[in-house]
Design an enzyme around this catalytic site. Structure first.
Site, mmCIF file in Angstrom:
data_model
loop_
_atom_site.group_PDB
_atom_site.id
_atom_site.type_symbol
_atom_site.label_atom_id
_atom_site.label_comp_id
_atom_site.label_asym_id
_atom_site.label_seq_id
_atom_site.Cartn_x
_atom_site.Cartn_y
_atom_site.Cartn_z
ATOM 1 N N TYR A 105 9.475 6.126 1.613
ATOM 2 C CA TYR A 105 8.845 5.210 0.662
ATOM 3 C C TYR A 105 8.787 5.826 -0.728
ATOM 4 O O TYR A 105 9.185 5.203 -1.722
ATOM 5 C CB TYR A 105 7.443 4.846 1.153
ATOM 6 N N ASP B 284 -1.977 -3.768 -4.552
ATOM 7 C CA ASP B 284 -1.746 -2.632 -5.448
ATOM 8 C C ASP B 284 -1.977 -3.059 -6.882
ATOM 9 O O ASP B 284 -1.141 -3.776 -7.441
ATOM 10 C CB ASP B 284 -0.320 -2.107 -5.262
ATOM 11 N N ASP C 100 -2.548 6.099 -1.812
ATOM 12 C CA ASP C 100 -2.161 4.906 -1.066
ATOM 13 C C ASP C 100 -2.647 5.022 0.373
ATOM 14 O O ASP C 100 -2.622 6.112 0.952
ATOM 15 C CB ASP C 100 -0.627 4.759 -1.040
#
Lengths: 124, 124
Positions: free
Chosen positions: B15, B39, B99
């Site tokens: 990612y 996000d 994240d």
């Protein structure tokens, strides 16, 4: 009004300090009624004040130091990497999880999920 | 069987690499069908592949470098602090969010929530 970033930061800093050197009740005071704790993620979620107190009472007598490494805040959520060092005689045990917390409008914690595994423990 | 920590780590590393230097479709390939993206946390949740592709297409043409700082994994969840540096002429813009991702049994991302705010941006 949602909690301000400053209010969330204050709660996170008080949490880390209380985990290291406070009592279980000091920590409980930072949680809202009805809060949940999942530490580590994947273990049963604690949903009552008694079960959350029980969780923190285990570490209350330990000699610990804690340090905030990185804190990020977005809306009602904080994610933070912190280091918790436990002294056991000549040895130390270090755990440095990333915790994810959600907060109510008063800046109290409504949920805590700790992301770490046994592999992250460092003995010294 | 739930995804192994190794499988989750591989997806996180792919990612970060894809966000920096891949295409939107490279990133999309890491997401499970039905995945969601928030996000930063507090903004509307993207629930369709089209809206998730749109999100990543914005950064696709940018010249970026990315680096994993800290990764923690527990059960089907990863939390990671990473640094994303965007070059714009003589200037750089650095964002380093935490994240939080959940994964399906195949190690594909089912949800991503990024914790950061404008205040965390660093221009250089």
């Amino acid at each position: 009004m949602p909690a301000s970033p400053e209010s969330i930061r204050n709660t996170v800093e008080a949490y880390i300090k209380s985990v290291a050197t406070g009592t279980a009740d000091d920590i409980l005071a930072l949680y809202a009624d009805g809060a949940t704790v999942e530490d580590p993620v994947g273990t049963p979620v604690r949903t009552t004040r008694e079960s959350i107190r029980e969780f923190y009472q285990v570490i209350e007598p330990l000699e610990q130091e804690a340090e905030l490494v990185t804190l990020r805040i977005a809306a009602n959520t904080a994610a933070f990497h912190f280091r918790l060092i436990t002294k056991m005689g000549d040895q130390t045990l270090e755990i440095a999880p990333i915790d994810v917390m959600e907060f109510d409008d008063d800046g109290k914690i409504v949920s805590m999920r700790a992301v770490w595994s046994q592999e992250d423990m460092i003995t010294g």
